[in-house]
Design a protein around this motif. Structure first.
Motif, PDB file in Angstrom:
ATOM      1  N   VAL A 164      -4.329   7.029   1.826  1.00 24.57           N
ATOM      2  CA  VAL A 164      -4.321   5.945   2.808  1.00 24.57           C
ATOM      3  C   VAL A 164      -3.774   4.712   2.096  1.00 24.57           C
ATOM      4  O   VAL A 164      -3.815   4.619   0.868  1.00 24.57           O
ATOM      5  CB  VAL A 164      -5.726   5.645   3.370  1.00 24.57           C
ATOM      6  CG1 VAL A 164      -6.265   6.827   4.148  1.00 24.57           C
ATOM      7  CG2 VAL A 164      -6.692   5.258   2.256  1.00 24.57           C
ATOM      8  N   ASP A 189      -3.330   2.178  11.840  1.00 29.26           N
ATOM      9  CA  ASP A 189      -4.468   1.485  12.443  1.00 29.26           C
ATOM     10  C   ASP A 189      -4.347  -0.008  12.137  1.00 29.26           C
ATOM     11  O   ASP A 189      -4.451  -0.421  10.977  1.00 29.26           O
ATOM     12  CB  ASP A 189      -5.787   2.012  11.866  1.00 29.26           C
ATOM     13  CG  ASP A 189      -6.041   3.468  12.218  1.00 29.26           C
ATOM     14  OD1 ASP A 189      -6.065   3.774  13.426  1.00 29.26           O
ATOM     15  OD2 ASP A 189      -6.212   4.290  11.296  1.00 29.26           O
ATOM     16  N   SER A 217      -2.130   6.314   7.202  1.00 32.52           N
ATOM     17  CA  SER A 217      -2.480   7.605   6.613  1.00 32.52           C
ATOM     18  C   SER A 217      -1.526   8.655   7.171  1.00 32.52           C
ATOM     19  O   SER A 217      -0.870   8.440   8.197  1.00 32.52           O
ATOM     20  CB  SER A 217      -3.932   7.974   6.938  1.00 32.52           C
ATOM     21  OG  SER A 217      -4.160   7.949   8.343  1.00 32.52           O
ATOM     22  N   ARG A 266     -10.830   5.916   8.126  1.00 27.58           N
ATOM     23  CA  ARG A 266     -10.124   5.189   9.192  1.00 27.58           C
ATOM     24  C   ARG A 266     -11.111   4.604  10.191  1.00 27.58           C
ATOM     25  O   ARG A 266     -10.983   3.433  10.597  1.00 27.58           O
ATOM     26  CB  ARG A 266      -9.155   6.119   9.914  1.00 27.58           C
ATOM     27  CG  ARG A 266      -7.947   6.567   9.116  1.00 27.58           C
ATOM     28  CD  ARG A 266      -7.061   7.494   9.950  1.00 27.58           C
ATOM     29  NE  ARG A 266      -6.709   6.848  11.208  1.00 27.58           N
ATOM     30  CZ  ARG A 266      -6.523   7.506  12.367  1.00 27.58           C
ATOM     31  NH1 ARG A 266      -6.701   8.817  12.420  1.00 27.58           N
ATOM     32  NH2 ARG A 266      -6.185   6.854  13.459  1.00 27.58           N
TER      33      ARG A 266
END
Length: 307
Positions: free
Chosen positions: A141, A156, A271, A284
């Motif tokens: 990530v 995100d 990710s 996440r």
């Protein structure tokens, strides 16, 4: 700083008495008193007046931070509940400084607290590899800016921030509290390496506002946030970025001026889209939960002042 000490402090504040706080926490009053005293020793200042119980000025300032810590811990516990009891795993975290500002360390702390069997490693990312490091499996990530649109990754959004111009404090905008896009598009910008994704080079030079006008590149070449600030301080060009970078990397002789009519931009967690591991989903979920928490949002400092 231990979470149970913070929880005892909050219970005393909310109940107004050490005895009632102890009953609520299923602890003895001496235990709660000890927790608060230990917290005060760590912070180096009294947080509570004892008779009657009330917040000191330091306690009043610490209160929203304490609430945010407990909120983060609860969110982390919920996010990783499906991972408890599983084998030890590792998540490799990339950070293109300063990531998502204050949220980056808050997310890392909360995840480690909630899931100690999942180990985190952190790797700094530069301007050229902030996306390729994820796609090529060098990290799992990454905290990056701006938010990429790429079918190979899941993005995100964590923060939305105003735009600033990094420039010399003694330059043509000395004393300015803000500038407009028309004021900055013809300035020389610190050059980025040829391998820099177009997304980042466009973002750093306000390409969306240029209507096809070419960028004037200065003599500097920056591969990281630190390089960028050094180049600006040397007078080799200006740079457009988010306001939190101006707080993290303000070099002497530079200033961060709000670009008042520039659209806000995002920082994000990315990710791999094809990574099915539950610990990645949990990371996440935790990041998004904390990004939406109003207490943590309230702790973020305001945009930096002009020159």
């Amino acid at each position: 700083m231990q979470l149970r000490h913070v929880e005892s402090f909050l219970a005393v504040v909310e109940e107004g008495q050490f005895a009632r706080a102890a009953s609520r926490l299923f602890l003895s009053p001496p235990a709660v008193t000890g927790h608060v005293r230990q917290l005060e020793r760590e912070l180096g200042t009294p947080l509570l007046h004892r008779s009657p119980v009330s917040l000191t000025p330091a306690g009043l300032r610490f209160l929203p931070h304490a609430q945010a810590m407990v909120t983060a811990a609860n969110a982390a516990s919920t996010a990783v509940k499906d991972l408890r009891g599983t084998r030890e795993t590792v998540i490799r975290v990339g950070v293109m400084a300063p990531g998502a500002a204050e949220l980056t360390p808050a997310i890392l702390r909360a995840f480690v607290h909630a899931q100690p069997r999942t180990h985190l490693t952190v790797e700094g990312l530069g301007f050229t590899d902030f996306l390729s490091a994820v796609v090529e499996h060098r990290v799992d990530v990454a905290f990056v800016r701006p938010a990429p649109e790429d079918e190979r990754v899941v993005t995100d959004t964590l923060t939305l921030e105003p735009r600033i111009l990094l420039t010399l404090a003694a330059g043509e905008f000395a004393g300015a509290e803000g500038v407009r896009l028309d004021d900055v598009l013809d300035l020389p910008y610190v050059r980025l390496p040829e391998a820099t994704p177009r997304l980042l080079s466009d973002y750093g030079s306000f390409a969306k506002a240029r209507n096809g006008m070419d960028v004037r590149w200065g003599v500097g070449l920056a591969t990281s946030a630190q390089d960028l600030m050094t180049s600006v301080a040397a007078g080799w060009g200006v740079a457009g970025t988010l306001h939190s970078l101006g707080r993290y990397y303000r070099a002497p002789g530079t200033c961060a001026i709000p670009v008042v009519d520039a659209p806000w931009e995002a920082s994000a967690l990315v990710s791999r889209r094809d990574d099915p591991r539950p610990e990645i989903q949990a990371f996440r979920d935790l990041a998004v939960t904390l990004a939406r928490d109003p207490e943590l949002s309230r702790l973020r400092p305001p945009a930096p002042p002009g020159c």
